[in-house]
Design a protein around this motif. Structure first.
Motif, PDB file in Angstrom:
ATOM      1  N   ARG A  33       0.794  -1.286   0.007  1.00 22.60           N
ATOM      2  CA  ARG A  33      -0.003  -0.141   0.077  1.00 22.60           C
ATOM      3  C   ARG A  33       1.007   1.269   0.029  1.00 22.60           C
ATOM      4  O   ARG A  33       2.014   1.293   0.889  1.00 22.60           O
ATOM      5  CB  ARG A  33      -0.880  -0.039   1.247  1.00 22.60           C
ATOM      6  N   ILE A  35       0.040   4.792   0.845  1.00 28.07           N
ATOM      7  CA  ILE A  35      -0.830   5.840   1.313  1.00 28.07           C
ATOM      8  C   ILE A  35      -0.458   7.234   0.643  1.00 28.07           C
ATOM      9  O   ILE A  35       0.358   7.753   0.913  1.00 28.07           O
ATOM     10  CB  ILE A  35      -0.639   5.907   2.947  1.00 28.07           C
ATOM     11  N   VAL A  36      -1.479   7.801   0.119  1.00 25.57           N
ATOM     12  CA  VAL A  36      -1.809   9.075  -0.374  1.00 25.57           C
ATOM     13  C   VAL A  36      -2.603  10.071   0.377  1.00 25.57           C
ATOM     14  O   VAL A  36      -3.965   9.474   0.538  1.00 25.57           O
ATOM     15  CB  VAL A  36      -1.989   9.361  -1.777  1.00 25.57           C
ATOM     16  N   PRO A  37      -2.264  10.985   1.225  1.00 27.38           N
ATOM     17  CA  PRO A  37      -3.066  11.585   2.309  1.00 27.38           C
ATOM     18  C   PRO A  37      -4.244  12.628   1.566  1.00 27.38           C
ATOM     19  O   PRO A  37      -4.405  13.552   2.283  1.00 27.38           O
ATOM     20  CB  PRO A  37      -2.131  12.341   3.378  1.00 27.38           C
ATOM     21  N   SER A  48       2.403   9.920  -7.229  1.00 30.10           N
ATOM     22  CA  SER A  48       2.526   8.679  -6.558  1.00 30.10           C
ATOM     23  C   SER A  48       2.302   7.376  -7.735  1.00 30.10           C
ATOM     24  O   SER A  48       2.676   6.473  -7.793  1.00 30.10           O
ATOM     25  CB  SER A  48       1.648   8.490  -5.618  1.00 30.10           C
ATOM     26  N   ARG A  68      -6.271   8.429   1.458  1.00 29.77           N
ATOM     27  CA  ARG A  68      -6.831   8.672   2.617  1.00 29.77           C
ATOM     28  C   ARG A  68      -6.818  10.094   2.994  1.00 29.77           C
ATOM     29  O   ARG A  68      -6.033  10.559   3.992  1.00 29.77           O
ATOM     30  CB  ARG A  68      -6.271   7.784   3.740  1.00 29.77           C
ATOM     31  N   SER A  73      -4.007  16.211   5.657  1.00 29.48           N
ATOM     32  CA  SER A  73      -3.032  15.305   5.534  1.00 29.48           C
ATOM     33  C   SER A  73      -2.605  14.331   6.519  1.00 29.48           C
ATOM     34  O   SER A  73      -1.897  13.407   6.553  1.00 29.48           O
ATOM     35  CB  SER A  73      -1.722  15.676   4.706  1.00 29.48           C
ATOM     36  N   GLY A  76      -4.144  10.430   6.751  1.00 28.09           N
ATOM     37  CA  GLY A  76      -3.328   9.261   5.857  1.00 28.09           C
ATOM     38  C   GLY A  76      -2.122   9.165   6.400  1.00 28.09           C
ATOM     39  O   GLY A  76      -1.445   7.989   6.520  1.00 28.09           O
ATOM     40  N   THR A  77      -1.573  10.216   6.878  1.00 33.12           N
ATOM     41  CA  THR A  77      -0.151  10.025   7.562  1.00 33.12           C
ATOM     42  C   THR A  77      -0.013   9.277   8.709  1.00 33.12           C
ATOM     43  O   THR A  77       0.848   8.618   9.254  1.00 33.12           O
ATOM     44  CB  THR A  77       0.515  11.517   7.805  1.00 33.12           C
ATOM     45  N   VAL A  80       0.186   5.796   8.271  1.00 35.89           N
ATOM     46  CA  VAL A  80       1.549   5.096   7.788  1.00 35.89           C
ATOM     47  C   VAL A  80       2.192   4.912   9.343  1.00 35.89           C
ATOM     48  O   VAL A  80       2.912   4.127   9.608  1.00 35.89           O
ATOM     49  CB  VAL A  80       2.172   6.139   7.004  1.00 35.89           C
ATOM     50  N   THR A  89       3.296  -1.113   4.077  1.00 38.80           N
ATOM     51  CA  THR A  89       2.641   0.121   3.964  1.00 38.80           C
ATOM     52  C   THR A  89       3.708   1.146   3.961  1.00 38.80           C
ATOM     53  O   THR A  89       4.476   1.311   4.814  1.00 38.80           O
ATOM     54  CB  THR A  89       1.727   0.376   5.204  1.00 38.80           C
ATOM     55  N   GLY A  91       4.207   5.664   2.616  1.00 38.97           N
ATOM     56  CA  GLY A  91       3.309   6.624   2.376  1.00 38.97           C
ATOM     57  C   GLY A  91       4.211   7.847   1.587  1.00 38.97           C
ATOM     58  O   GLY A  91       5.418   8.054   1.750  1.00 38.97           O
TER      59      GLY A  91
END
Length: 325
Positions: A33, A35-37, A48, A68, A73, A76-77, A80, A89, A91
């Motif tokens: 994964r 993760i893009v916040p 990304s 997310r 932000s 999402g952060t 991570v 995972t 980010g």
């Protein structure tokens, strides 16, 4: 001679075995994964998606973009920060990662302790534009206008504490001018109001404003890059305009949870460096106004510490607060 060949074969076999063991220790056996916040479609999301195929090719597994958004932000952060540090995972961060520690009263994670920096991927300079009705044709003329009319000129941003907001605060502090911040809920409406003349000026990305400048709907005065860019080479830098301290840029980089294995970090950093060296990715990023970054994980970690301290000073001087605080 025959003995030498046998010895060489034994050494080669041993070397291959060590390589196989290292590969097994660093194996990726299921999708990863990223993760893009933020919501899909923004610069962080697009970058990304550009980078993910290079990681997928190296891992032999799909890298899934997991958007997310929310909390400037932080949602999402935080995912991570709380993830298992096993490489599954990671980010993508942007400038908010550097600004939020001083902007937000209490974060749900420790920015310096809860993450493992992996690679600084790219930066993107910000460009100062004004509405065509503004008589200033240069940064120095704009400063003179602001000093003649304190509190009259306005600058839009995508929201309190955003990179474009703090770029305006940098300009305010460095130039010693009194300009009024007008925050919006996102970049779209702020650009619309700049083009409509409801606000005087704003900092934004080259990709967002280039067509409007070309069409005469906005006037570009200067850009925060160290040198002129390939996207808008006609626009002078703030350094050329005599204000080198106005240097705010947006950034994107990969992080993992604290404790992410060093060999994994080295592997992913290497993939990023190789990807950034390809003409394909350079062209894609260049068209959107990104500038290639790169460097080691250690350099990225040191850079993060410096940038957090730098933006803390700007936030304190400006009195900026996150929305709702």
């Amino acid at each position: 001679m025959k003995l030498g060949r046998v010895a060489a074969a034994v050494l080669l076999a041993a070397g291959l075995a060590r390589g196989a063991d290292a590969g097994a220790a660093n194996a990726i056996n299921r999708p990863v994964r990223l993760i893009v916040p933020y919501v899909p479609g923004g610069a962080t999301d697009v970058l990304s998606r550009f980078l993910a195929p290079y990681l997928s090719d190296d891992f032999g597994q799909q890298v899934v973009i997991d958007n997310r958004p929310g909390g400037g932000s932080t949602i999402g952060t935080q995912i991570v920060a709380r993830a298992t540090a096993d490489g599954y995972t990671i980010g993508m961060i942007d400038a908010a990662f550097l600004i939020n520690p001083s902007l937000v009263g209490k974060l749900p994670y420790d920015t310096l302790k809860d993450f493992t920096p992996i690679a600084l991927v790219a930066t993107a300079p910000l460009i100062l534009v004004v509405h065509p009705s503004v008589p200033a044709k240069s940064v120095q003329e704009l400063i003179a206008l602001a000093r003649a009319q304190p509190g009259k000129l306005t600058f839009a941003s995508a929201g309190n504490g955003s990179a474009v907001h703090l770029a305006g605060e940098q300009l305010r502090a460095v130039a010693g001018i009194d300009i009024v911040h007008v925050p919006y809920k996102g970049a779209g409406q702020s650009v619309t109001d700049l083009l409509g003349g409801q606000v005087t000026m704003m900092f934004t990305s080259q990709s967002t404003i280039k067509a409007h400048v070309a069409g005469g709907r906005a006037r570009a005065l200067a850009i925060t890059s160290a040198r002129r860019t390939q996207v808008m080479p006609e626009v002078m830098t703030f350094r050329e305009a005599g204000l080198p301290a106005v240097d705010a840029v947006t950034i994107n980089g990969l992080i993992g949870p604290a404790g992410t294995p060093a060999d994994y970090v080295k592997r992913v950093n290497g993939v990023v460096q190789r990807a950034l060296a390809t003409r394909e990715l350079q062209d894609k990023l260049g068209e959107l106004g990104f500038e290639i970054a790169g460097g080691t994980p250690q350099e990225f970690a040191a850079w993060i510490r410096r940038e957090i301290a730098k933006w803390a000073q700007v936030v304190k001087a400006s009195g900026a607060k996150a929305a709702g605080m």
